[in-house]
Scaffold this active site. Structure first.
Site, PDB file in Angstrom:
ATOM      1  N   CYS A 276       0.789  -1.231   0.000  1.00  0.00           N
ATOM      2  CA  CYS A 276       0.000   0.000   0.000  1.00  0.00           C
ATOM      3  C   CYS A 276       0.824   1.286   0.000  1.00  0.00           C
ATOM      4  CB  CYS A 276      -0.948   0.039   1.185  1.00  0.00           C
ATOM      5  SG  CYS A 276      -1.528  -1.558   1.716  1.00  0.00           S
TER       6      CYS A 276
ATOM      7  N   ARG B 243       6.525 -11.021   5.697  1.00  0.00           N
ATOM      8  CA  ARG B 243       5.930 -10.849   7.013  1.00  0.00           C
ATOM      9  C   ARG B 243       6.501 -11.892   7.955  1.00  0.00           C
ATOM     10  NH1 ARG B 243      -0.418  -9.984   5.356  1.00  0.00           N
ATOM     11  NH2 ARG B 243      -0.015  -8.250   3.932  1.00  0.00           N
TER      12      ARG B 243
ATOM     13  N   GLN C  63       1.677 -10.742  -3.517  1.00  0.00           N
ATOM     14  CA  GLN C  63       0.262 -10.388  -3.565  1.00  0.00           C
ATOM     15  C   GLN C  63      -0.088  -9.812  -4.922  1.00  0.00           C
ATOM     16  OE1 GLN C  63       0.236  -7.616  -0.183  1.00  0.00           O
ATOM     17  NE2 GLN C  63      -1.261  -8.982   0.746  1.00  0.00           N
TER      18      GLN C  63
ATOM     19  N   ASP D  77      -1.833  -7.311  -5.809  1.00  0.00           N
ATOM     20  CA  ASP D  77      -2.391  -6.193  -5.085  1.00  0.00           C
ATOM     21  C   ASP D  77      -2.867  -5.107  -6.039  1.00  0.00           C
ATOM     22  OD1 ASP D  77      -3.009  -5.069  -2.711  1.00  0.00           O
ATOM     23  OD2 ASP D  77      -0.957  -5.007  -1.961  1.00  0.00           O
TER      24      ASP D  77
ATOM     25  N   HIS E 156      -4.806  -0.956  -5.793  1.00  0.00           N
ATOM     26  CA  HIS E 156      -5.508   0.094  -5.056  1.00  0.00           C
ATOM     27  C   HIS E 156      -6.277   0.927  -6.050  1.00  0.00           C
ATOM     28  CE1 HIS E 156      -2.454  -1.175  -2.194  1.00  0.00           C
ATOM     29  NE2 HIS E 156      -3.291  -0.774  -1.272  1.00  0.00           N
TER      30      HIS E 156
ATOM     31  N   LYS F 172     -15.362  -4.502   4.470  1.00  0.00           N
ATOM     32  CA  LYS F 172     -14.719  -5.290   3.434  1.00  0.00           C
ATOM     33  C   LYS F 172     -15.616  -6.405   2.923  1.00  0.00           C
ATOM     34  CE  LYS F 172     -12.617  -8.526   6.662  1.00  0.00           C
ATOM     35  NZ  LYS F 172     -11.494  -9.355   7.019  1.00  0.00           N
TER      36      LYS F 172
ATOM     37  N   HIS G 272      -8.414  -1.368  -1.340  1.00  0.00           N
ATOM     38  CA  HIS G 272      -7.427  -2.311  -1.827  1.00  0.00           C
ATOM     39  C   HIS G 272      -8.084  -3.661  -1.962  1.00  0.00           C
ATOM     40  CE1 HIS G 272      -5.385  -1.511   2.329  1.00  0.00           C
ATOM     41  NE2 HIS G 272      -6.660  -1.631   2.446  1.00  0.00           N
TER      42      HIS G 272
END
Length: 639
Positions: A337, A366, A384, A386, A388, A468, A514
């Site tokens: 992000c 992580r 990911q 990912d 946005h 979400k 996201h």
RNA sequence: GCCUCAAUAGCUCAGAUGGAAGAGCGGUUGACUCGUAAUCAACAGGUCAGGGGUUCAAUUCCCCUUUGGGGCUCCA
């Protein structure tokens, strides 16, 4: 007299004080025999429950969906009675029914062995065979506490009782003619024999109340089914899952291997595994470009200041890998992000330009607790898919609809048949305004309604920064995986001061969501391996065609055939090793290669191939260009 | 992280009350040149996870470390 409304809408009148079982008998003796419990209005109750008012009532039989839970709960009680009989020093704590059966936690010094499990199971079967009734008894909390303090010396039950303050009386259930009783809300099956079949599955330890600082307990897992057949089906499913285990198949098919001495949670992806990931990535990029996303790339580490801005140093630091750069502190990214926020902020956007969609296949790191690592499902380094989306508040619903459509397209393409949507609403602790939450949550709900897909609401399960949508995908043997999540974020736009210029030429805050579809690509790969049992469809297969010459005299022809396929961008290989042909066929079959081609004198002469496809079907004299076209067509159709 | 079980050849596993480490598969080499799921033979492979302790002697018993499997409140 009171009026009872049945599920089909019909009503019957009975005398006040009659029981659920009486109603069942009233409807029919067969139903009464099959009944195990009832649902009175919205609550599950025993058959012996008295009806004192007008109500809705459903009779629950072993065939009902809700029966599994009740059955397993009763099985947990029977197990507890068996454990206490064999181990008088064991103290039962809690024992609920769960989706996968039931468990019961016991405080006991010595852990249970496999042999203990067998003994407990046969003791349970004796109790079941004895067919004693489950009897409910209501007593006061005070009395119950006394009982557990004085008679059973069980501080765990006392602790539970002391926390109950919503009523004065509490219910106990006993069976074995009163030999065993346990604190329980119920309901239970009428008698032990109704728990037809049980199987104890595993033993492990668990903390009292899941708190690592509290007592360690021994947990036994088991499962009960209405029929022997159901149990067998379940055991077969477990076997099936074992056969599909990606941790076994991955290395076997030379796709990947999971962490070992080189670093727990850090998987190595081998060339063939990488081909599948690349195919996933190409599909992803194609679809996202079509849908108006701009693809970007951001670094793997940033200086501390970035993570201070994003709030990660405050809320996520336990999970981050720090990098000490000669005294200067950097962090490896656990999320993509911040990079995307900074890319948006590189210039000013006008309201006319929104929505802006920024996507990246970003690898993040992580630090997960060692105990939760599991194959490729839970790792510390993963990629990911990912993206946005920055938009006007008014565009939220449309954008969500777009994402949902894309999610559906992806899962269908990868061969899944069923998936479920969940919307999570505002949790107790949350940032952002009440109006913002309401608007965003409504947009999610309206979007789901617009695409006309059923969904469930998980109340209060949203992240602190926004509501979400989660998507659970069902695989080939019915297991569910949470893959996609689509999250509204009220937090990062504030922290990174994200703006657009409105019609009034003033700065405004856009909405940001996201979302991921694969989730983590490595995990998705592992799910595909288990879903397909390693037998990837042609378009995903690392090797699509293997050519096997009958003798060394046919090696050159085999190579030429491979060339033809390679020219058409089909992934083909020739097996020119010195092994016997039968051996090579076996190897290729075990490697789950979709098409095995044999070439010998006959084929050389007629310029054809012999094609063995999955399921051991062999077709002789196949024309090469025709077969290439067939495969290309399959790939084009994602088969 | 915590509980629990485990760690023997590249893989799957056997082994001895503590007394010279085994099989199958895989690998390499050689022979076989074969028509649809395992050709034959020879050879190579191990600090029995690492460290410490007990013992005349430890892969085996004990302790620690590392790594792996299973589990860690879907509410009495």
């Amino acid at each position: 007299m009171v009026e009872v409304t049945l599920p089909d809408g019909s009503k019957i009148e009975i005398k006040k004080g009659k029981t659920v079982l009486d109603v069942a008998e009233n409807i029919g003796p067969g139903l009464a025999k099959a009944a195990i419990a009832g649902r009175l209005n919205d609550d599950f109750v025993d058959l012996t429950c008295k009806i004192v008012d007008n109500c809705n009532l459903e009779i629950i039989t072993l065939k009902s969906d809700d029966a599994f839970h009740i059955l397993n709960h009763s099985a947990a009680h029977i197990m507890a009675s068996a454990v206490v009989k064999i181990f008088p020093n064991a103290r039962p704590t809690i024992g609920p029914a769960v989706d996968e059966g039931f468990y019961y936690d016991f405080a006991i010094d010595e852990p249970f062995s496999q042999e203990d499990l067998e003994n407990i199971e046969s003791q349970m079967k004796e109790f079941i065979e004895a067919d004693t009734p489950f009897v409910r008894e209501d007593i006061s909390i005070k009395e119950a506490i006394e009982y557990y303090k004085l008679t059973e010396d069980n501080k765990f039950k006392v602790e539970i009782l002391e926390e109950i303050d919503d009523s004065n009386s509490i219910s106990f259930y006993s069976h074995n003619n009163g030999d065993f009783k346990d604190l329980c809300r119920g309901p239970h099956v009428p008698s032990t024999k109704r728990v037809t079949t049980v199987k104890l599955l595993s033993v492990s330890s668990a903390f009292w109340r899941g708190d690592a600082k509290r007592e360690s307990l021994q947990r036994i897992y088991g499962i009960a089914f209405p029929t022997e057949k159901d149990l067998k089906k379940h055991l077969r499913m477990l076997e099936e899952a074992k056969k599909r285990d990606h941790r076994i198949l991955g290395p076997q098919l030379d796709l990947f291997d999971t962490a070992d001495e080189w670093g727990p949670g850090m998987p190595l992806i081998f060339p063939k595994g990488r081909v599948i990931l690349e195919t996933m990535r190409n599909f992803w990029e194609k679809e996202h470009k079509k849908a108006g996303y701009e693809i970007v790339q951001t670094p793997h580490i940033f200086k501390e200041i970035v993570w201070q801005t994003s709030g990660h140093t405050e809320y996520f630091i336990e999970n981050m890998f720090p990098v000490d750069l000669r005294g200067e502190l950097w962090y490896v990214k656990p999320m993509n992000c911040p990079g995307h926020m900074m890319i948006y902020n590189r210039r000013a956007y006008s309201y006319k330009e929104l929505p802006v969609r920024i996507g990246e296949m970003g690898t993040v790191y992580r630090y997960e607790l060692s105990g939760v690592l599991h194959g490729l499902f839970r790792i510390r380094s993963f990629t990911q898919d990912d993206a946005h989306i920055f938009m006007l508040p008014s565009q939220l619903e449309d954008e969500i609809v777009n994402v949902i459509n894309m999610v559906n397209h992806f899962y269908k393409t990868f061969g899944f048949k069923e998936w479920e949507y969940f919307i999570s609403t505002k949790p107790a602790k949350a940032i952002g305004t009440e109006e913002g939450w309401e608007h965003a949550t409504n947009a999610l709900i309206n979007a789901m309604k617009r695409v006309d897909i059923p969904f469930k609401i998980k109340k209060g399960d949203g992240a602190f920064y926004g509501p979400k949508i989660d998507v659970d995908v069902k695989d080939a043997i019915g297991r569910k995986w949470q893959l996609s999540t689509i999250q509204v974020d009220f937090n990062l736009p504030e922290r990174f001061d994200i703006n657009y210029l409105g019609e009034d030429s003033q700065k405004h805050r856009p909405y940001v969501i996201h979302r991921v579809i694969y989730g983590a690509t490595e995990r998705f790969l592992a799910i595909l391996v288990e879903h397909y049992e390693g037998k990837m469809p042609v378009w995903l297969s690392p090797i699509q065609v293997v050519v096997i010459p009958i003798t060394d005299n046919h090696v050159n022809y085999a190579k030429k055939v491979v060339e033809e396929f390679s020219k058409a961008e089909i992934r083909a290989e020739a097996d020119t090793s010195g092994e016997r042909m039968e051996y090579k066929i076996r190897q290729a079959t075990l490697n789950k290669i979709p098409y095995i081609l044999n070439v010998g004198d006959k084929e050389l002469e007629s310029k054809t191939i012999a094609v063995r496809s999955r399921g051991n079907k062999v077709e002789f004299g196949v024309n090469i260009p025709d077969f290439i076209n067939k495969i290309l067509k399959e790939i084009e159709n994602y088969q």
